[in-house]
Scaffold this motif. Structure first.
Motif, PDB file in Angstrom:
ATOM      1  N   THR A 125       0.279   4.395  -2.265  1.00 38.03           N
ATOM      2  CA  THR A 125      -1.479   4.558  -2.083  1.00 38.03           C
ATOM      3  C   THR A 125      -2.245   6.215  -1.578  1.00 38.03           C
ATOM      4  O   THR A 125      -0.887   6.436  -0.646  1.00 38.03           O
ATOM      5  CB  THR A 125      -2.009   3.667  -2.264  1.00 38.03           C
ATOM      6  N   PRO A 175      -1.867   5.791   2.602  1.00 41.98           N
ATOM      7  CA  PRO A 175      -1.781   4.547   3.012  1.00 41.98           C
ATOM      8  C   PRO A 175      -1.761   3.913   3.896  1.00 41.98           C
ATOM      9  O   PRO A 175      -1.653   4.696   5.868  1.00 41.98           O
ATOM     10  CB  PRO A 175      -0.421   4.244   2.572  1.00 41.98           C
ATOM     11  N   GLN A 214       0.896  -1.567   0.022  1.00 45.15           N
ATOM     12  CA  GLN A 214      -0.538   0.035   0.055  1.00 45.15           C
ATOM     13  C   GLN A 214       0.770   1.426   0.096  1.00 45.15           C
ATOM     14  O   GLN A 214      -0.134   1.592   0.003  1.00 45.15           O
ATOM     15  CB  GLN A 214      -0.749   0.086   1.629  1.00 45.15           C
TER      16      GLN A 214
END
Length: 294
Positions: free
Chosen positions: A38, A41, A35
């Motif tokens: 992103t 996260p 992650q």
């Protein structure tokens, strides 16, 4: 991640059982690094991280999304992404049942090995007599296990015996969805019971420990008795037979079930529903069924 989910599924770990908790923790720990980069996260295993992972699994399971990625890989020459199928469904169910990290695995105390063996023997004898009495024409009857026929229920009980036998041999099976009965449901079930008893008495299973949490082998005998008595009760109900199975040990099985599953969440679509009140004067098997939400 997929391999860990498949291993838990093959080992017979129920997604909503306490034993699934540490598996979920391992899966989340393996997923967290993916992650990075992103939006917002998650940085640690908590309720928010588990919600996001569950959302991703549910989205990936949508047929049109799966088809999209198949087409993209075909167009770009990239390898097809692995399909999660049963392992993905297990992981999603485990995340729903364990929405936030728990305290870890707390195994019930190891039962007396010889007593656990005796209890399983008595339960198996009663359930075997019940299975032996099932006529061919009754195999397609419905059972209290939603969506299962009598034949599917007997197959499941047979598989549970085979599964624990395979653990004793250090080679856990991964064929839960196969047909384990063949043309003779009664013979297949009897053979599975005989095989498990041989594993308990001849492999040293009752005195060994298994897995990273060192689960005592005698606990498998205890759990096998719980599962067999619970599903034996289901079978008796489906057949219209008396449900007071194994009265000489049923109270012990109920106590074992409370020790094994006491902390298990009762979730929609899970292994068992919320506990129900037992009828006044009910025997041990009927009270076990009520405890498991029958």
């Amino acid at each position: 991640m997929r391999e860990r989910g498949e291993a838990a599924l093959a080992a017979g770990v129920a997604a909503d059982s306490p034993a699934a908790g540490p598996v979920v923790a391992e899966l989340v720990a393996a997923w967290l690094p993916t992650q990075a980069g992103t939006a917002d996260p998650p940085e640690r295993d908590d309720a928010r991280a588990r919600r996001r992972l569950l959302e991703q699994l549910e989205a990936a399971a949508e047929p049109h999304i799966e088809r999209y990625w198949q087409l993209m890989c075909a167009a770009t020459g990239r390898p097809q992404p692995p399909r999660w199928d049963a392992a993905g469904a297990w992981t999603a169910a485990a995340l729903r049942a364990h929405p936030e990290p728990g305290p870890g695995v707390v195994l019930p105390p190891a039962p007396d090995a010889q007593r656990a063996l005796y209890v399983y023997e008595r339960v198996a004898a009663h359930v075997t007599a019940l299975v032996d009495a099932v006529p061919e024409e009754a195999l397609e009857r419905p059972t209290p296990c939603d969506g299962w026929t009598v034949r599917q229920l007997i197959d499941h009980m047979t598989w549970e015996n085979l599964m624990i036998t395979s653990i004793a041999r250090d080679a856990p099976r991964a064929d839960q969805d196969a047909d384990h009965l063949g043309a003779d449901h009664a013979a297949a079930f009897r053979e599975s019971v005989a095989g498990l008893l041989a594993a308990f008495t001849g492999s040293g299973m009752l005195t060994r420990t298994y897995g990273p949490y060192e689960a005592p082998g005698a606990l498998f005998a205890q759990q096998a008795a719980v599962e067999l008595l619970a599903h034996g009760w289901d079978l008796a109900r489906a057949l219209g037979a008396p449900t007071g199975l194994a009265p000489e040990v049923a109270d012990e099985v109920l106590a074992a079930a409370r020790g094994i599953y006491g902390a298990a969440p009762r979730t929609e679509g899970g292994s068992f529903a919320p506990e129900r009140p037992a009828p006044e004067g009910a025997g041990g098997a009927d009270r076990l069924a009520a405890y498991l939400g029958r």
